[in-house]
Design a protein around this motif. Structure first.
Motif, PDB file in Angstrom:
ATOM      1  N   ARG A 130       3.886 -11.381 -10.693  1.00 15.53           N
ATOM      2  CA  ARG A 130       3.563 -11.290  -9.266  1.00 15.53           C
ATOM      3  C   ARG A 130       2.071 -11.487  -9.014  1.00 15.53           C
ATOM      4  NH1 ARG A 130       7.830  -7.636  -9.921  1.00 15.53           N
ATOM      5  NH2 ARG A 130       9.376  -7.534  -8.241  1.00 15.53           N
ATOM      6  N   GLU A 131       1.267 -11.343 -10.043  1.00 17.68           N
ATOM      7  CA  GLU A 131      -0.181 -11.470  -9.893  1.00 17.68           C
ATOM      8  C   GLU A 131      -0.683 -12.911  -9.987  1.00 17.68           C
ATOM      9  OE1 GLU A 131       1.186  -7.578 -10.870  1.00 17.68           O
ATOM     10  OE2 GLU A 131       1.362  -9.374 -12.129  1.00 17.68           O
ATOM     11  N   MET A 180       5.985  -4.691  -4.077  1.00 14.67           N
ATOM     12  CA  MET A 180       4.984  -5.010  -5.095  1.00 14.67           C
ATOM     13  C   MET A 180       4.663  -3.735  -5.876  1.00 14.67           C
ATOM     14  SD  MET A 180       3.995  -8.267  -4.777  1.00 14.67           S
ATOM     15  CE  MET A 180       2.267  -8.488  -5.205  1.00 14.67           C
ATOM     16  N   CYS A 181       4.216  -3.920  -7.103  1.00 16.84           N
ATOM     17  CA  CYS A 181       3.811  -2.789  -7.941  1.00 16.84           C
ATOM     18  C   CYS A 181       2.334  -2.523  -7.714  1.00 16.84           C
ATOM     19  CB  CYS A 181       4.080  -3.117  -9.408  1.00 16.84           C
ATOM     20  SG  CYS A 181       3.795  -1.734 -10.532  1.00 16.84           S
ATOM     21  N   SER A 200       2.388  -5.529 -12.711  1.00 14.72           N
ATOM     22  CA  SER A 200       3.834  -5.321 -12.648  1.00 14.72           C
ATOM     23  C   SER A 200       4.413  -4.937 -14.006  1.00 14.72           C
ATOM     24  CB  SER A 200       4.517  -6.593 -12.141  1.00 14.72           C
ATOM     25  OG  SER A 200       4.069  -6.903 -10.845  1.00 14.72           O
ATOM     26  N   SER A 232       1.717  -0.155  -2.792  1.00 13.42           N
ATOM     27  CA  SER A 232       1.275  -1.426  -2.236  1.00 13.42           C
ATOM     28  C   SER A 232       2.092  -1.789  -1.003  1.00 13.42           C
ATOM     29  CB  SER A 232       1.438  -2.526  -3.288  1.00 13.42           C
ATOM     30  OG  SER A 232       1.206  -3.795  -2.732  1.00 13.42           O
ATOM     31  N   ASP A 290       4.254  -4.573   1.066  1.00 13.77           N
ATOM     32  CA  ASP A 290       5.271  -5.496   0.567  1.00 13.77           C
ATOM     33  C   ASP A 290       4.818  -6.946   0.710  1.00 13.77           C
ATOM     34  OD1 ASP A 290       6.879  -3.385  -0.063  1.00 13.77           O
ATOM     35  OD2 ASP A 290       8.489  -3.882   1.333  1.00 13.77           O
ATOM     36  N   LEU A 291       5.372  -7.784  -0.133  1.00 10.57           N
ATOM     37  CA  LEU A 291       5.088  -9.215  -0.134  1.00 10.57           C
ATOM     38  C   LEU A 291       5.968  -9.932   0.887  1.00 10.57           C
ATOM     39  CD1 LEU A 291       3.791 -11.740  -1.535  1.00 10.57           C
ATOM     40  CD2 LEU A 291       5.723 -11.656  -3.133  1.00 10.57           C
ATOM     41  N   GLY A 324       0.319 -10.852  -1.011  1.00  7.21           N
ATOM     42  CA  GLY A 324       0.162 -10.544  -2.420  1.00  7.21           C
ATOM     43  C   GLY A 324      -1.066 -11.202  -3.031  1.00  7.21           C
TER      44      GLY A 324
END
Length: 420
Positions: free
Chosen positions: A162-163, A188-189, A193, A241, A243-244, A315
């Protein structure tokens, strides 16, 4: 989410770097067999589910092998595929029986597994060769050399971390001929993640073995020398976090070369799955039909907002999230609507729908019906009856069948939601 009611022309940032014109896959979460059916019905090209072993959502309504068979058969009617998450990092005892389990998945017609542990990857390649193996986001793949490594290991698809940024995705696609799957929507973490150990520390539930307790969403006090340093009455804080949400950036994702648009949320509701899949389906189809004249429709963004649980952002795609992209104050429910009922059947001659109750509703309430492809309308409920014709003052019993007059035609699996 505030927005204009006017469609917005979107110029893709990567228009000059386009590496593909194939339509990307829309991949949806399915935490249960019922959610699988809604995800596929509302436009998912594929769904990912969890079995009763080896996955990272141990609290979801995970699938038995027989339920998988039923899900595969249903998805096949729509030309859709079913993937199974086997994405734990395994301790030695976790591997007992994994070969037999993978053979069962292959026999059930599962198209692919999503795996992180090399032991599971290699075992699948050896004992279940018809199963594709997709590399899980748990491997935190963020560079093209790592993508190349996994391609050489025989994996046709890599689910990126996700990064990963949009520029990195475009570079990966330009340098490695492999499918890239990217999370475009959902939770998101707050850590890198899959690398958080707070859950392990606080509750002895291992995030990387399916037990994450989402401790970043808990409420915390701040102490120094065993004394709270927070002001009296000051809100406790969280570390979660936002959300995306990439619904506004479909052209960039497609033109950067993303092969699969992945929506997070196997623990989310049917209403969430149907609403989010419906919006992304329309946006993807509209862009692929006429990229040069694509417009972002405000109703797609509205649909996302009706199912959003938290504030939304983009994100890591365009920049590294800062402090403003986390949630510190107690969360307020963002979604202004709630799932009220699902349509079971419709009598066109009488204009009467039989709906199955999911949350209470009553006569006089304003509701919205919606279905695949953007069909939707708002109406006020007249008097309604139970399935035997008895008038009701409120529909309060879960799964009760209710006869409701609708202002327009509806269809089975359409959803009725209510404004909160």
């Amino acid at each position: 989410m505030k927005m204009s009611r006017v469609a917005t022309r979107v110029k893709p940032r990567y228009a000059g770097k386009r590496t593909r014109l194939d339509k990307p896959e829309l991949l949806a979460p399915a935490g249960s067999l019922e959610k699988l059916k809604f995800a596929v019905h509302y436009g998912a090209d594929a769904v990912y589910i969890g079995g009763q072993k080896y996955g990272l959502r141990s609290n979801a309504d995970n699938f038995s092998i027989e339920e998988m068979r039923e899900g595969v058969a249903f998805a096949a009617k729509y030309g859709a595929k079913v993937f199974v998450a086997t994405n734990i990092y395994a301790h030695q005892e976790d591997l007992d029986g994994v070969a037999d389990y993978l053979r069962q998945l292959e026999d059930a017609g599962i198209a692919a597994i999503i795996a992180a542990d090399p032991a599971i990857v290699e075992t699948a390649q050896q004992v279940a060769p018809k199963l594709e193996v997709h590399l899980s986001t748990q491997q935190s793949t963020m560079n093209w050399q790592a993508v190349q490594f996994w391609k050489e290991e025989g994996l046709p698809r890599v689910v990126l971390a996700r990064e990963t940024t949009m520029d990195e995705i475009a570079e990966m696609k330009a340098k490695v001929d492999v499918e890239l799957e990217v999370f475009v929507h959902g939770a998101m973490c707050s850590s890198v993640s899959g690398r958080c150990v707070l859950s392990n520390h606080f509750t002895d539930r291992d995030s990387n073995r399916g037990g994450c307790c989402q401790s970043c969403r808990w409420k915390y006090d701040l102490h120094a020398d065993e004394q709270s340093v927070m002001e009296p009455g000051e809100n406790l804080f969280t570390m979660g976090s936002k959300d995306l949400c990439m619904i506004r950036h479909i052209p960039d994702l497609i033109d950067a070369g993303v092969d699969s648009f992945k929506i997070e949320g196997r623990m989310k509701s049917i209403h969430y799955v149907a609403s989010v899949v419906n919006a992304y389906r329309q946006a993807i189809d509209a862009y692929m039909a006429d990229p040069d004249n694509y417009e972002l429709r405000p109703e797609w963004v509205e649909e996302i907002g009706k199912a959003a649980n938290r504030p939304l952002n983009t994100g890591f795609f365009y920049s590294t999230p800062g402090a403003e992209e986390h949630i510190y104050e107690p969360e307020e429910k963002a979604a202004p609507y709630d799932f009220a009922a699902v349509v079971i059947e419709y009598d066109e001659s009488a204009g009467i729908a039989v709906v199955q109750q999911r949350n209470p509703f009553r006569p006089g309430m304003e509701v919205e019906f919606f279905g695949p492809g953007g069909r939707r309308f708002v109406q006020r409920l007249d008097e309604f009856t139970d399935e035997h014709g008895t008038p009701l003052t409120v529909a309060r019993h879960p799964l009760q069948q209710i006869r409701v007059k609708t202002d327009r035609p509806v269809a089975p699996l359409d959803i009725m939601r209510k404004r909160l």
